[in-house]
Scaffold this motif. Sequence first.
Motif, PDB file in Angstrom:
ATOM      1  N   VAL A 110      42.285  47.196  39.805  1.00 59.05           N
ATOM      2  CA  VAL A 110      41.465  46.938  40.986  1.00 59.05           C
ATOM      3  C   VAL A 110      40.003  47.178  40.620  1.00 59.05           C
ATOM      4  O   VAL A 110      39.697  48.012  39.761  1.00 59.05           O
ATOM      5  N   GLY A 111      39.114  46.428  41.258  1.00 63.61           N
ATOM      6  CA  GLY A 111      37.691  46.635  41.022  1.00 63.61           C
ATOM      7  C   GLY A 111      36.873  46.068  42.165  1.00 63.61           C
ATOM      8  O   GLY A 111      37.307  45.144  42.863  1.00 63.61           O
ATOM      9  N   ILE A 112      35.695  46.658  42.370  1.00 62.08           N
ATOM     10  CA  ILE A 112      34.752  46.158  43.374  1.00 62.08           C
ATOM     11  C   ILE A 112      33.519  45.635  42.652  1.00 62.08           C
ATOM     12  O   ILE A 112      32.978  46.298  41.759  1.00 62.08           O
ATOM     13  N   TYR A 113      33.100  44.434  43.042  1.00 64.42           N
ATOM     14  CA  TYR A 113      31.853  43.875  42.514  1.00 64.42           C
ATOM     15  C   TYR A 113      31.151  43.177  43.663  1.00 64.42           C
ATOM     16  O   TYR A 113      31.702  42.252  44.270  1.00 64.42           O
ATOM     17  N   LEU A 156      36.375  42.805  46.765  1.00 63.02           N
ATOM     18  CA  LEU A 156      37.385  43.676  46.167  1.00 63.02           C
ATOM     19  C   LEU A 156      38.393  42.795  45.437  1.00 63.02           C
ATOM     20  O   LEU A 156      38.916  41.839  46.014  1.00 63.02           O
ATOM     21  N   TYR A 157      38.649  43.113  44.183  1.00 60.88           N
ATOM     22  CA  TYR A 157      39.558  42.311  43.357  1.00 60.88           C
ATOM     23  C   TYR A 157      40.771  43.158  42.978  1.00 60.88           C
ATOM     24  O   TYR A 157      40.619  44.273  42.465  1.00 60.88           O
ATOM     25  N   VAL A 158      41.960  42.623  43.211  1.00 57.53           N
ATOM     26  CA  VAL A 158      43.184  43.299  42.793  1.00 57.53           C
ATOM     27  C   VAL A 158      43.951  42.374  41.853  1.00 57.53           C
ATOM     28  O   VAL A 158      44.275  41.234  42.208  1.00 57.53           O
ATOM     29  N   VAL A 159      44.236  42.860  40.652  1.00 58.52           N
ATOM     30  CA  VAL A 159      44.995  42.098  39.663  1.00 58.52           C
ATOM     31  C   VAL A 159      46.479  42.364  39.904  1.00 58.52           C
ATOM     32  O   VAL A 159      46.925  43.516  39.844  1.00 58.52           O
ATOM     33  N   VAL A 160      47.226  41.293  40.183  1.00 56.80           N
ATOM     34  CA  VAL A 160      48.657  41.429  40.487  1.00 56.80           C
ATOM     35  C   VAL A 160      49.439  40.740  39.372  1.00 56.80           C
ATOM     36  O   VAL A 160      49.546  39.508  39.331  1.00 56.80           O
ATOM     37  N   ASN A 161      49.978  41.547  38.504  1.00 55.63           N
ATOM     38  CA  ASN A 161      50.526  41.109  37.224  1.00 55.63           C
ATOM     39  C   ASN A 161      51.683  40.099  37.349  1.00 55.63           C
ATOM     40  O   ASN A 161      51.584  38.954  36.926  1.00 55.63           O
ATOM     41  N   MET A 182      39.399  40.069  48.086  1.00 54.46           N
ATOM     42  CA  MET A 182      39.270  40.479  49.481  1.00 54.46           C
ATOM     43  C   MET A 182      37.838  40.904  49.784  1.00 54.46           C
ATOM     44  O   MET A 182      37.058  41.172  48.871  1.00 54.46           O
ATOM     45  N   ASP A 183      37.532  40.985  51.052  1.00 51.07           N
ATOM     46  CA  ASP A 183      36.271  41.564  51.481  1.00 51.07           C
ATOM     47  C   ASP A 183      36.347  43.074  51.253  1.00 51.07           C
ATOM     48  O   ASP A 183      37.299  43.726  51.695  1.00 51.07           O
ATOM     49  N   ALA A 184      35.347  43.622  50.564  1.00 52.11           N
ATOM     50  CA  ALA A 184      35.411  45.034  50.177  1.00 52.11           C
ATOM     51  C   ALA A 184      35.316  45.980  51.362  1.00 52.11           C
ATOM     52  O   ALA A 184      35.755  47.129  51.275  1.00 52.11           O
ATOM     53  N   LYS A 185      34.752  45.532  52.478  1.00 51.71           N
ATOM     54  CA  LYS A 185      34.639  46.400  53.646  1.00 51.71           C
ATOM     55  C   LYS A 185      35.903  46.393  54.496  1.00 51.71           C
ATOM     56  O   LYS A 185      36.366  47.436  54.952  1.00 51.71           O
ATOM     57  N   SER A 186      36.446  45.215  54.711  1.00 50.32           N
ATOM     58  CA  SER A 186      37.564  45.093  55.652  1.00 50.32           C
ATOM     59  C   SER A 186      38.927  44.973  54.991  1.00 50.32           C
ATOM     60  O   SER A 186      39.958  45.224  55.625  1.00 50.32           O
ATOM     61  N   GLY A 187      38.960  44.575  53.720  1.00 54.41           N
ATOM     62  CA  GLY A 187      40.236  44.313  53.067  1.00 54.41           C
ATOM     63  C   GLY A 187      40.816  42.956  53.440  1.00 54.41           C
ATOM     64  O   GLY A 187      41.948  42.631  53.074  1.00 54.41           O
ATOM     65  N   LYS A 188      40.022  42.138  54.140  1.00 55.13           N
ATOM     66  CA  LYS A 188      40.484  40.812  54.562  1.00 55.13           C
ATOM     67  C   LYS A 188      40.516  39.875  53.365  1.00 55.13           C
ATOM     68  O   LYS A 188      39.563  39.787  52.591  1.00 55.13           O
ATOM     69  N   ARG A 189      41.620  39.168  53.228  1.00 52.63           N
ATOM     70  CA  ARG A 189      41.804  38.265  52.094  1.00 52.63           C
ATOM     71  C   ARG A 189      40.812  37.116  52.128  1.00 52.63           C
ATOM     72  O   ARG A 189      40.597  36.482  53.156  1.00 52.63           O
ATOM     73  N   ILE A 190      40.207  36.824  50.963  1.00 48.89           N
ATOM     74  CA  ILE A 190      39.281  35.703  50.825  1.00 48.89           C
ATOM     75  C   ILE A 190      39.948  34.552  50.073  1.00 48.89           C
ATOM     76  O   ILE A 190      39.943  33.417  50.524  1.00 48.89           O
ATOM     77  N   GLN A 191      40.533  34.892  48.924  1.00 50.15           N
ATOM     78  CA  GLN A 191      41.084  33.834  48.080  1.00 50.15           C
ATOM     79  C   GLN A 191      41.989  34.432  47.014  1.00 50.15           C
ATOM     80  O   GLN A 191      41.869  35.603  46.662  1.00 50.15           O
ATOM     81  N   GLN A 192      42.863  33.605  46.499  1.00 47.11           N
ATOM     82  CA  GLN A 192      43.712  33.961  45.368  1.00 47.11           C
ATOM     83  C   GLN A 192      43.278  33.157  44.158  1.00 47.11           C
ATOM     84  O   GLN A 192      43.065  31.951  44.246  1.00 47.11           O
ATOM     85  N   ILE A 193      43.135  33.825  43.021  1.00 47.92           N
ATOM     86  CA  ILE A 193      42.828  33.141  41.767  1.00 47.92           C
ATOM     87  C   ILE A 193      44.081  33.212  40.896  1.00 47.92           C
ATOM     88  O   ILE A 193      44.561  34.300  40.573  1.00 47.92           O
ATOM     89  N   ASN A 194      44.606  32.069  40.524  1.00 46.05           N
ATOM     90  CA  ASN A 194      45.841  32.027  39.746  1.00 46.05           C
ATOM     91  C   ASN A 194      45.560  32.317  38.272  1.00 46.05           C
ATOM     92  O   ASN A 194      44.747  31.641  37.644  1.00 46.05           O
ATOM     93  N   VAL A 195      46.240  33.334  37.750  1.00 46.09           N
ATOM     94  CA  VAL A 195      46.124  33.708  36.340  1.00 46.09           C
ATOM     95  C   VAL A 195      47.517  34.100  35.866  1.00 46.09           C
ATOM     96  O   VAL A 195      48.183  34.922  36.506  1.00 46.09           O
ATOM     97  N   THR A 196      47.961  33.546  34.752  1.00 43.30           N
ATOM     98  CA  THR A 196      49.290  33.860  34.238  1.00 43.30           C
ATOM     99  C   THR A 196      49.309  35.238  33.587  1.00 43.30           C
ATOM    100  O   THR A 196      48.583  35.485  32.628  1.00 43.30           O
ATOM    101  N   ASN A 197      50.118  36.126  34.148  1.00 41.08           N
ATOM    102  CA  ASN A 197      50.340  37.460  33.571  1.00 41.08           C
ATOM    103  C   ASN A 197      49.034  38.225  33.343  1.00 41.08           C
ATOM    104  O   ASN A 197      48.760  38.692  32.236  1.00 41.08           O
ATOM    105  N   PRO A 198      48.209  38.394  34.396  1.00 42.10           N
ATOM    106  CA  PRO A 198      46.930  39.110  34.233  1.00 42.10           C
ATOM    107  C   PRO A 198      47.146  40.614  34.128  1.00 42.10           C
ATOM    108  O   PRO A 198      48.139  41.147  34.616  1.00 42.10           O
ATOM    109  N   ARG A 199      46.185  41.311  33.529  1.00 44.35           N
ATOM    110  CA  ARG A 199      46.346  42.752  33.303  1.00 44.35           C
ATOM    111  C   ARG A 199      45.192  43.577  33.887  1.00 44.35           C
ATOM    112  O   ARG A 199      45.406  44.409  34.747  1.00 44.35           O
ATOM    113  N   TYR A 200      43.958  43.367  33.398  1.00 44.01           N
ATOM    114  CA  TYR A 200      42.833  44.205  33.823  1.00 44.01           C
ATOM    115  C   TYR A 200      41.613  43.338  34.122  1.00 44.01           C
ATOM    116  O   TYR A 200      41.549  42.167  33.734  1.00 44.01           O
TER     117      TYR A 200
END
Length: 388
Positions: free
Chosen positions: A104-107, A111-116, A124-142
């Motif tokens: 997880v990281g904030i920039y 708010l970005y969460v890597v879901v392996n 997500m929005d870092a204040k509310s946790g509301k979902r903005i978008q999903q970025i598709n990445v095969t087997n992401p880690r960090y």
Amino acid sequence: MIIKLLKTMKAIKQYSFFILIFLSTALSACRKDLQVIPEEQVGVIPADPSRQLKGFYLVNEGNMNMNKASLDYMDFSTGVYRRNIYNQTNPAQINGLGDVANDVGIYGSKLYVVVNISNKVEVMDAKSGKRIQQINVTNPRYITFKDGKAYVSAYLGQVGVPDAPNGVVIQIDTNSLKEERRIEVGRQPEEMAIVGQKLYVANSGGYSPKDYDTRVSVIDLNSFSLVKNIEVAINLHRVKADKYGDIYVTSRGNYLNIHSKIFVIDTKTDLVKTRFDIGASNLVIDEDIAYFYGSEWSNSTGRFTLSYGMIDVKDEKILNKKFINDGTEANITVPYGITVDKYSKEVFVTDAKNYFSPGVLYCFDPSGKLKWKVVTGDIPAHFAMVYK
């Protein structure tokens, strides 16, 4: 007799129809309940709105193939710990956060969460946790960030397959949230750190235990090209940068006769200059101190060996003290995450317990005494700090 029988059959069909409707409605309600797990809140400490650390997000990995990754938030302005905020905030996402949240990281405001295992980076929005978008990445880690870009390490290939291709580091624009370019590195790349215009990524080779990778790949961010590979040790994992131009890299060993170690690389020369023969599963660097814990598994004994310690990164010496000194470590089954408040110097450590049930978050003051603890989601692991 036949007419009476037909009427009876018709009544049975009507009754069965209503039963089916009832069961369908009930099951639908149950499914809905399962999809939207409500947020839980618990008061932990007195509210402190003046604190520089407003709060932090804690990502719970959740067990593989159980779709139980979750997101918690510790709010210091209210003193309340909020469990499972993602599902409550994003009820339309029927699968929740996904399967195994690995970082997880904030920039900026995001708010970005890597879901392996779910093959995505959730934004997500870092204040509310509301979902903005999903970025598709095969087997992401960090994930890490620099100059408006997010960098994601990814294994590629199917989970656990020995002949998986070399991994990659992917550059994503943090405004458009689109992948811009990617570069091949070693096998099963893990954590990354950026020093100046160079990105360092640890390659593990974890899918082929008899042939672990041993290198840290160095990427020039200006040209986005691989400039070199630094030979370090087998099965590399963590990479943390200090303020003196060095990076600290951990090796997990082979879980048999080669033990975990910490290596220090001078980023000016890109050479290994120091080795610490200590087990380290994770570490965090704050100012001149690296706080680490070791949770080293042995296939020979079938047990974990736990340790806690501190390193002076300026002098590169192991300190003769621990960041837990009140005996609380005896209650921690599997230390799994660590971070430090850069202002208060409190140390936060998570315990994954048995990996299948809720874990525990511990807060220690600078003297090593327990201040408070709270129950988390399953396998609490990764922090994103929110400062004023």
